[in-house]
Design an enzyme around this catalytic site. Structure first.
Site, PDB file in Angstrom:
ATOM      1  N   LYS A  94       0.821  -1.222   0.000  1.00 25.42           N
ATOM      2  CA  LYS A  94       0.000   0.000   0.000  1.00 25.42           C
ATOM      3  C   LYS A  94       0.857   1.275   0.000  1.00 25.42           C
ATOM      4  CE  LYS A  94      -4.487  -1.524   1.123  1.00 25.42           C
ATOM      5  NZ  LYS A  94      -4.360  -2.915   1.572  1.00 25.42           N
ATOM      6  N   GLU A 116     -10.117   7.103   2.796  1.00 26.77           N
ATOM      7  CA  GLU A 116     -11.030   6.174   3.453  1.00 26.77           C
ATOM      8  C   GLU A 116     -10.231   4.925   3.785  1.00 26.77           C
ATOM      9  OE1 GLU A 116     -10.646   6.139   0.167  1.00 26.77           O
ATOM     10  OE2 GLU A 116     -10.248   3.989   0.000  1.00 26.77           O
ATOM     11  N   SER A 385       1.803  -9.751  -0.848  1.00 20.38           N
ATOM     12  CA  SER A 385       1.425  -8.329  -0.830  1.00 20.38           C
ATOM     13  C   SER A 385       1.655  -7.671   0.519  1.00 20.38           C
ATOM     14  CB  SER A 385      -0.031  -8.157  -1.258  1.00 20.38           C
ATOM     15  OG  SER A 385      -0.888  -8.968  -0.468  1.00 20.38           O
TER      16      SER A 385
HETATM   17  C1  LIG Z   1      -5.221  -3.961   1.129  1.00 18.26           C
HETATM   18  C2  LIG Z   1      -4.495  -5.216   0.900  1.00 18.26           C
HETATM   19  C3  LIG Z   1      -4.811  -6.082  -0.178  1.00 18.26           C
HETATM   20  C4  LIG Z   1      -5.953  -5.840  -1.110  1.00 18.26           C
HETATM   21  O1  LIG Z   1      -5.864  -4.704  -1.893  1.00 18.26           O
HETATM   22  P1  LIG Z   1      -5.510  -4.749  -3.447  1.00 18.26           P
HETATM   23  O2  LIG Z   1      -5.825  -3.357  -3.885  1.00 18.26           O
HETATM   24  O3  LIG Z   1      -6.390  -5.783  -4.085  1.00 18.26           O
HETATM   25  O4  LIG Z   1      -4.085  -5.086  -3.574  1.00 18.26           O
HETATM   26  C5  LIG Z   1      -4.028  -7.209  -0.368  1.00 18.26           C
HETATM   27  N1  LIG Z   1      -3.011  -7.505   0.463  1.00 18.26           N
HETATM   28  C6  LIG Z   1      -2.696  -6.709   1.509  1.00 18.26           C
HETATM   29  C7  LIG Z   1      -1.556  -7.110   2.390  1.00 18.26           C
HETATM   30  C8  LIG Z   1      -3.416  -5.545   1.772  1.00 18.26           C
HETATM   31  O5  LIG Z   1      -3.091  -4.772   2.814  1.00 18.26           O
END
Ligand SMILES: *Cc1c(COP(=O)(O)O)cnc(C)c1O
Length: 415
Positions: A94, A116, A385
């Site tokens: 993020k 948000e 992610s």
């Molecule tokens: C917010 C989040 C997601 C989902 O958001 P995307 O916009 O689909 O990437 C996925 N993995 C993590 C660790 C997150 O914090």
């Protein structure tokens, strides 16, 4: 230096039939100004250089591409590589987008940031960059989510952000989004609204995808260096779609590389407890929250309740870019059940010593199902992610750890 990505440029905000910009008239000039500023930045190599240099200095970029030897041995097929977005500052991909948009806001002379947040991860990343750059920051969060995600609320406030609990509607993410839009309409000249995923009205999907493309650009160059070949497939979880679109954009022109997006299958895609917008036939095309995409909605257009064990994946809409890539057959969709996600998480913990976020573990599930279909000559990439430390309460609860139950009870008695 990793170059800026060129692909994924929309046609006036449209990707096939999806995308667009459906906004109140009062915001029109603001969106035009933002689009112009973004396009100028995109065409200016110095801006991308500043972006990459700031990430390198502040957030551990480039993130490594880790060879997962234990998992590879376990499945006995493709060599598994993990892109380590969990190593970003604040623990997920993020920050890439937040940092990019705050640099852009500074260029536009805006000193106030609003956002948000649902689970709070985007809110924490935003509050972090606002603190770092000395910007005023206000985060809108459904009152229900404020209760559920208190640790993130605590940190946002410590970082100097004002957190506003939103008590309208279902008191969750979409209500927080409506409130943020209202704030923006009243404070357009001073304020930038920092949307956290590749959704919303144009130019947000394209802009967020561009910032997140650093994931795919790095991953492509790293896999070529480490294996002298391209992966057979790349896997990413899909909430709003920003980490997936970021990874995929690096391989979009490599038509032999399969792009696999994994949605939240929750308790099953034939129940009402999931968030599979593309992998189930429960969603339909609609226009909401300023853009056109596949939404989980009732036949008269009301947003449906969604569910996932991963708080970051239970969104009703999806990036118009991914809706389009799926429609044209470039991306393949899958889903992972809550139970499968916990099993994949446990295996990854115990064979690699890595703690993927519950969101990321969705991508792991599908990669694990497919890895044995390949040979040791092949490689695949999974996007981690984020890191799963934040999920300790949910994971312990789901795994019914008796020690953990006792720990919680003791704390309740003490307080
Ligand atoms: C917010 C989040 C997601 C989902 O958001 P995307 O916009 O689909 O990437 C996925 N993995 C993590 C660790 C997150 O914090």
């Amino acid at each position: 230096m990793i170059k800026a990505a060129a692909p994924l440029i929309s046609q006036q905000g449209y990707y096939g039939e999806f995308g667009g910009r459906f906004i109140p008239e009062i915001l029109y000039e603001t969106f035009v100004a933002l689009t112009v500023a973004y396009q100028e930045a995109r065409c200016n190599p110095a801006f991308w250089q500043q972006y990459v240099a700031t990430l390198a200095n502040y957030s551990c970029r480039p993130t490594p591409l880790t060879y997962a030897e234990g998992l590879t041995r376990h499945f006995g097929g493709a060599r598994i590589y993990i892109k380590r977005e969990d190593l970003n500052h604040t623990g997920s991909h993020k920050l890439n987008n937040v940092l990019g948009q705050t640099l852009l806001a500074q260029r536009m002379g805006k000193r106030r940031i609003i956002a948000e947040t649902g689970a709070g991860q985007h809110g924490v990343a935003t509050a972090t960059m606002a603190a770092k750059l000395g910007l005023e920051c206000r985060i809108y969060m459904g009152a229900e989510d404020v209760e559920r995600q208190y640790p993130n609320v605590f940190w946002m406030r410590q970082l100097g952000a004002e957190v506003i609990p939103v008590t309208s509607g279902t008191q969750t993410l979409k209500d927080a989004m409506n409130e943020a839009l209202r704030d923006w309409s009243a404070n357009m000249t001073t304020t930038h609204y920092l949307i956290g995923t590749a959704c919303g009205p144009h130019p947000f999907p394209e802009m967020v995808a561009w910032f997140q493309s650093i994931i795919g650009q790095e991953a492509r160059s790293q896999i070529l260096t480490q294996t002298q070949q391209l992966p057979r497939a790349v896997y990413a979880c899909v909430g709003g779609g920003s980490n997936a679109v970021g990874l995929f954009s690096g391989f979009l022109d490599d038509t032999a590389v399969e792009l696999v997006g994994v949605e939240a299958g929750g308790q099953g895609i034939h129940t009402t407890h999931h968030a599979a917008r593309l992998a189930s036939n429960a969603a339909s095309t609609g226009i909401a929250q300023g853009y056109k995409t596949q939404f989980l909605q009732t036949s008269d257009g009301q947003m449906q309740d969604t569910h996932s064990v991963a708080a970051g994946l239970d969104y009703v809409g999806i990036s118009p870019i991914l809706a389009h890539l799926t429609q044209i057959g470039r991306m393949r969709v899958a889903f992972a059940l809550d139970t499968e996600v916990l099993a994949a998480l446990r295996l990854t913990l115990q064979t690699e010593g890595l703690i993927p976020a519950l969101e990321s573990a969705h991508g792991f599930v599908q990669a694990f199902k497919e890895a044995p279909n390949y040979t040791a000559q092949d490689c695949i990439i999974i996007n981690q992610s984020g890191r799963g430390d934040k999920d300790i309460f949910t994971i312990a609860e789901a795994l019914q750890e008796p020690e953990w139950q006792r720990f919680l009870q003791q704390r309740a008695v003490q307080s």
